[in-house]
Design an enzyme around this catalytic site. Structure first.
Site, PDB file in Angstrom:
ATOM      1  N   ASP A  38       0.865  -1.238  -0.207  1.00 22.88           N
ATOM      2  CA  ASP A  38       0.109  -0.072   0.088  1.00 22.88           C
ATOM      3  C   ASP A  38       0.818   1.227   0.163  1.00 22.88           C
ATOM      4  O   ASP A  38       0.412   2.344   0.410  1.00 22.88           O
ATOM      5  CB  ASP A  38      -0.896  -0.091   1.305  1.00 22.88           C
ATOM      6  CG  ASP A  38      -0.211  -0.082   2.542  1.00 22.88           C
ATOM      7  OD1 ASP A  38       0.951  -0.393   2.446  1.00 22.88           O
ATOM      8  OD2 ASP A  38      -0.916   0.126   3.597  1.00 22.88           O
ATOM      9  N   HIS A 242      24.141   4.252 -18.029  1.00 27.86           N
ATOM     10  CA  HIS A 242      23.084   4.465 -17.155  1.00 27.86           C
ATOM     11  C   HIS A 242      23.365   3.442 -15.640  1.00 27.86           C
ATOM     12  O   HIS A 242      22.425   2.631 -15.531  1.00 27.86           O
ATOM     13  CB  HIS A 242      21.869   4.105 -17.617  1.00 27.86           C
ATOM     14  CG  HIS A 242      21.404   5.079 -18.868  1.00 27.86           C
ATOM     15  ND1 HIS A 242      20.475   5.082 -19.614  1.00 27.86           N
ATOM     16  CD2 HIS A 242      22.220   6.251 -18.949  1.00 27.86           C
ATOM     17  CE1 HIS A 242      20.253   6.222 -20.509  1.00 27.86           C
ATOM     18  NE2 HIS A 242      21.246   7.076 -20.111  1.00 27.86           N
ATOM     19  N   ASP A 259      26.888  11.666 -12.852  1.00 24.89           N
ATOM     20  CA  ASP A 259      25.806  12.210 -13.507  1.00 24.89           C
ATOM     21  C   ASP A 259      24.662  12.525 -12.818  1.00 24.89           C
ATOM     22  O   ASP A 259      23.998  11.586 -12.317  1.00 24.89           O
ATOM     23  CB  ASP A 259      25.780  11.434 -14.696  1.00 24.89           C
ATOM     24  CG  ASP A 259      24.640  11.996 -15.963  1.00 24.89           C
ATOM     25  OD1 ASP A 259      24.067  13.086 -15.564  1.00 24.89           O
ATOM     26  OD2 ASP A 259      24.577  11.653 -17.238  1.00 24.89           O
ATOM     27  N   ASP A 270      21.370  19.015 -15.484  1.00 22.32           N
ATOM     28  CA  ASP A 270      21.761  17.670 -15.811  1.00 22.32           C
ATOM     29  C   ASP A 270      23.263  17.835 -15.942  1.00 22.32           C
ATOM     30  O   ASP A 270      23.729  18.452 -16.943  1.00 22.32           O
ATOM     31  CB  ASP A 270      21.093  17.347 -17.266  1.00 22.32           C
ATOM     32  CG  ASP A 270      21.586  15.785 -17.572  1.00 22.32           C
ATOM     33  OD1 ASP A 270      22.433  15.090 -16.717  1.00 22.32           O
ATOM     34  OD2 ASP A 270      21.095  15.487 -18.551  1.00 22.32           O
ATOM     35  N   HIS A 349      27.055   7.322 -27.648  1.00 22.94           N
ATOM     36  CA  HIS A 349      25.924   7.962 -27.568  1.00 22.94           C
ATOM     37  C   HIS A 349      25.966   9.516 -28.497  1.00 22.94           C
ATOM     38  O   HIS A 349      27.049   9.567 -28.832  1.00 22.94           O
ATOM     39  CB  HIS A 349      25.417   8.432 -26.076  1.00 22.94           C
ATOM     40  CG  HIS A 349      26.718   9.174 -25.296  1.00 22.94           C
ATOM     41  ND1 HIS A 349      26.805  10.289 -25.340  1.00 22.94           N
ATOM     42  CD2 HIS A 349      27.703   8.602 -24.342  1.00 22.94           C
ATOM     43  CE1 HIS A 349      27.798  10.640 -24.695  1.00 22.94           C
ATOM     44  NE2 HIS A 349      28.378   9.521 -24.153  1.00 22.94           N
ATOM     45  N   HIS A 353      21.056  16.758 -25.834  1.00 25.99           N
ATOM     46  CA  HIS A 353      19.631  16.349 -25.853  1.00 25.99           C
ATOM     47  C   HIS A 353      18.935  17.797 -25.530  1.00 25.99           C
ATOM     48  O   HIS A 353      19.766  18.419 -24.640  1.00 25.99           O
ATOM     49  CB  HIS A 353      19.057  15.445 -24.965  1.00 25.99           C
ATOM     50  CG  HIS A 353      19.756  15.060 -23.577  1.00 25.99           C
ATOM     51  ND1 HIS A 353      18.834  15.900 -22.845  1.00 25.99           N
ATOM     52  CD2 HIS A 353      20.608  14.423 -22.997  1.00 25.99           C
ATOM     53  CE1 HIS A 353      19.620  15.647 -21.497  1.00 25.99           C
ATOM     54  NE2 HIS A 353      20.552  14.700 -21.601  1.00 25.99           N
ATOM     55  N   HIS A 360      15.188  14.666 -20.241  1.00 26.06           N
ATOM     56  CA  HIS A 360      15.383  14.413 -22.175  1.00 26.06           C
ATOM     57  C   HIS A 360      14.010  15.037 -22.327  1.00 26.06           C
ATOM     58  O   HIS A 360      13.059  14.512 -22.434  1.00 26.06           O
ATOM     59  CB  HIS A 360      15.592  12.954 -22.303  1.00 26.06           C
ATOM     60  CG  HIS A 360      16.623  12.402 -22.180  1.00 26.06           C
ATOM     61  ND1 HIS A 360      17.605  11.946 -23.009  1.00 26.06           N
ATOM     62  CD2 HIS A 360      17.574  12.127 -20.792  1.00 26.06           C
ATOM     63  CE1 HIS A 360      18.709  11.510 -22.659  1.00 26.06           C
ATOM     64  NE2 HIS A 360      18.839  11.551 -21.385  1.00 26.06           N
ATOM     65  N   GLU A 384      27.371  16.876 -23.788  1.00 23.17           N
ATOM     66  CA  GLU A 384      28.146  15.841 -22.890  1.00 23.17           C
ATOM     67  C   GLU A 384      28.985  14.719 -23.763  1.00 23.17           C
ATOM     68  O   GLU A 384      28.452  13.361 -23.633  1.00 23.17           O
ATOM     69  CB  GLU A 384      27.164  15.111 -22.112  1.00 23.17           C
ATOM     70  CG  GLU A 384      25.823  14.661 -22.922  1.00 23.17           C
ATOM     71  CD  GLU A 384      24.796  13.898 -22.070  1.00 23.17           C
ATOM     72  OE1 GLU A 384      25.120  13.102 -21.369  1.00 23.17           O
ATOM     73  OE2 GLU A 384      23.643  14.430 -22.235  1.00 23.17           O
ATOM     74  N   TYR A 388      34.586   5.834 -23.048  1.00 23.33           N
ATOM     75  CA  TYR A 388      34.436   4.734 -22.416  1.00 23.33           C
ATOM     76  C   TYR A 388      35.204   3.468 -22.580  1.00 23.33           C
ATOM     77  O   TYR A 388      35.012   2.910 -23.906  1.00 23.33           O
ATOM     78  CB  TYR A 388      32.696   4.322 -21.903  1.00 23.33           C
ATOM     79  CG  TYR A 388      32.029   5.525 -22.027  1.00 23.33           C
ATOM     80  CD1 TYR A 388      31.819   6.148 -20.684  1.00 23.33           C
ATOM     81  CD2 TYR A 388      31.303   6.300 -23.135  1.00 23.33           C
ATOM     82  CE1 TYR A 388      30.835   7.314 -20.841  1.00 23.33           C
ATOM     83  CE2 TYR A 388      30.890   7.291 -22.982  1.00 23.33           C
ATOM     84  CZ  TYR A 388      30.187   8.038 -21.780  1.00 23.33           C
ATOM     85  OH  TYR A 388      29.601   9.013 -21.706  1.00 23.33           O
ATOM     86  N   ARG A 405      32.985  11.275 -18.789  1.00 30.83           N
ATOM     87  CA  ARG A 405      32.104  12.050 -19.470  1.00 30.83           C
ATOM     88  C   ARG A 405      31.804  13.670 -18.728  1.00 30.83           C
ATOM     89  O   ARG A 405      32.174  13.450 -17.661  1.00 30.83           O
ATOM     90  CB  ARG A 405      30.517  11.295 -19.444  1.00 30.83           C
ATOM     91  CG  ARG A 405      29.555  12.248 -20.084  1.00 30.83           C
ATOM     92  CD  ARG A 405      28.254  11.377 -20.314  1.00 30.83           C
ATOM     93  NE  ARG A 405      27.569  11.087 -19.196  1.00 30.83           N
ATOM     94  CZ  ARG A 405      27.421   9.762 -18.724  1.00 30.83           C
ATOM     95  NH1 ARG A 405      28.036   8.864 -19.302  1.00 30.83           N
ATOM     96  NH2 ARG A 405      26.724   9.543 -17.634  1.00 30.83           N
ATOM     97  N   GLU A 407      29.589  16.978 -18.735  1.00 29.72           N
ATOM     98  CA  GLU A 407      28.255  17.564 -19.091  1.00 29.72           C
ATOM     99  C   GLU A 407      28.094  18.974 -18.565  1.00 29.72           C
ATOM    100  O   GLU A 407      28.035  19.077 -17.449  1.00 29.72           O
ATOM    101  CB  GLU A 407      27.387  16.631 -18.935  1.00 29.72           C
ATOM    102  CG  GLU A 407      25.828  16.990 -19.301  1.00 29.72           C
ATOM    103  CD  GLU A 407      24.963  15.651 -19.053  1.00 29.72           C
ATOM    104  OE1 GLU A 407      23.747  15.944 -19.699  1.00 29.72           O
ATOM    105  OE2 GLU A 407      25.076  15.100 -18.078  1.00 29.72           O
TER     106      GLU A 407
END
Length: 439
Positions: A38, A242, A259, A270, A349, A353, A360, A384, A388, A405, A407
């Protein structure tokens, strides 16, 4: 709702001007989602409903019927219910939907089937997005059929259906001054949190401890939520784009990729930063980091009115592919490595964006002719690039298990660009100074 009510009224007026007096539009709130038994996940309202009304409650339907006798903006909301409000908090109810949120008319949500069809009657085009809510889609189909096949009366259902996102999301892709102010606040809070992460991280701590320090700063500074699940990846975890498990222990030889950004008044930041847990980059990590940083700074300078969106990616691919050759990760020539997409093994990638109410964010990347669209003032993009190197990659040993990375959040302006996250350190000397003084 922190924005002035006139902001929402102006958005509604512009939207209704687009759909015209022969159109009607419907937007539904996101449902509450059960987490277990619940308990529920924290409720995050639908961005489209928020954009047009500022209304944050579930079980909400917005209807736009320009020129209707009841008024042009109609809300269906949960009615006041003292018994439920003891458990779940105070509801706005129909009266406050009008007084506080600008509705011309408001009805209890349990009168939806009885009342909403009258706003469809006689309209030429229904603007509604199919596929988001199967149960509501079925309601729409039922109402339309009743209006089409009324005994003794001519058909009165809208003859056409259009995706409501086509108009609204095109509005949302260009940010107004009040929106940009919210995004600046989100960017400032998020930038501060990244500095806290740099000052907190040290060998022996866990990824979740860094996450907790950042999200504590988000909340105590008035941010509503993290804008997305924070990525805190140490060592080879940083090569997973991710990665959100955030459980592993930090090692002194690791580069930590974070990130993370907050959401302030439902506008997102972001930011990604990558830094050495020890306070000093190894030689290989320093070279790779500098390559990404150089590409990222160049891509930020590429952001300008009239530049087509795909040009940011194409230029970044060229820069990073050359960097991969220089680092010894790619063996072929530059043009060959781009043509065969060999770079995708290490840069899979895109360079960015749209950013706004959603991390996004909505809005097409193509213009009406199907071409990549040109950047315009008010658009906000992330920049960004990253590299890798999986632990088993056929690359120089010092690169294996390394993910980097960087960004930032960039506003397109008439003069060029504004970096909303410029206060978040990313130069090697600045990062090493912040971390090195603490070890």
């Amino acid at each position: 709702m922190r924005m002035n009510k006139t902001v929402y009224a102006d958005r509604r007026a512009r939207f209704m001007e687009e759909i015209g007096t022969d159109g009607v539009a419907i937007f539904t709130a996101a449902p509450e989602r059960s987490r277990s038994a619940d308990t529920h996940y924290p409720y995050r309202p639908s961005s489209d409903v928020l954009y047009l009304s500022g209304f944050e409650e579930p079980e909400t339907v917005l209807v736009f019927a320009p020129g209707h006798d009841d008024g042009s903006f109609i809300m269906f909301v949960r009615p006041r219910d003292p018994e439920r409000e003891v458990w779940d908090g105070v509801r706005a109810g129909c009266d406050n939907a009008k007084a506080m949120f600008g509705a011309d008319e408001a009805h209890p949500i349990d009168m939806l089937d009885e009342t909403l069809p009258r706003y469809l009657e006689g309209r030429h085009t229904l603007h509604y997005t199919l596929g988001n809510d199967d149960r509501f889609d079925q309601k729409i189909a039922g109402w339309m059929n009743k209006l089409r096949y009324r005994r003794g009366s001519p058909p009165a259902a809208p003859r056409l259906m259009a995706d409501a996102r086509e108009i609204l999301h095109e509005m949302r892709v260009r940010k107004s001054a009040p929106e940009l102010e919210m995004m600046r606040i989100a960017a400032r809070i998020s930038s501060e949190a990244h500095v806290i992460a740099m000052r907190t991280a040290r060998p022996g701590l866990h990824e979740y401890e860094i996450q907790a320090a950042m999200e504590h700063h988000f909340r105590r500074n008035g941010a509503d939520f993290p804008a997305y699940t924070s990525i805190v990846g140490t060592g080879e975890n940083a090569t997973v784009l991710h990665y959100v498990t955030n459980r592993d222990k930090l090692n002194g030889d690791d580069v930590l990729l974070i990130d993370a950004g907050c959401e302030y008044d439902f506008y997102a930041a972001d930011i990604t930063r990558s830094f050495p847990v020890s306070g000093q980059f190894t030689s290989a990590a320093r070279d790779a980091y500098q390559a990404v940083l150089t590409a990222q700074k160049a891509a930020i300078q590429d952001v300008a009115v009239g530049v087509r969106y795909n040009e940011l990616q194409e230029r970044t691919v060229r820069r990073l592919t050359q960097a991969l050759i220089d680092l010894g990760a790619l063996k072929g020539g530059l043009d060959e490595s781009i043509e065969t997409e060999a770079y995708k093994a290490f840069y899979p990638h895109r360079v960015g964006h749209w950013l706004g109410m959603d991390v996004h964010d909505v809005g097409s990347y193509y213009d009406a002719a199907g071409e990549w669209r040109e950047l315009e003032p008010g658009m906000v993009v992330t920049v960004e690039p990253g590299l890798y190197f999986p632990i088993d990659a056929d690359v120089p040993e010092g690169l294996r298990g390394l993910g980097i990375r960087i960004e930032d959040d960039i506003v397109v302006t008439a003069e060029g660009r504004e970096n909303l996250t410029a206060s978040c350190p990313k130069e090697i000397a600045d990062i090493e100074e912040i971390i090195g003084t603490l070890h």
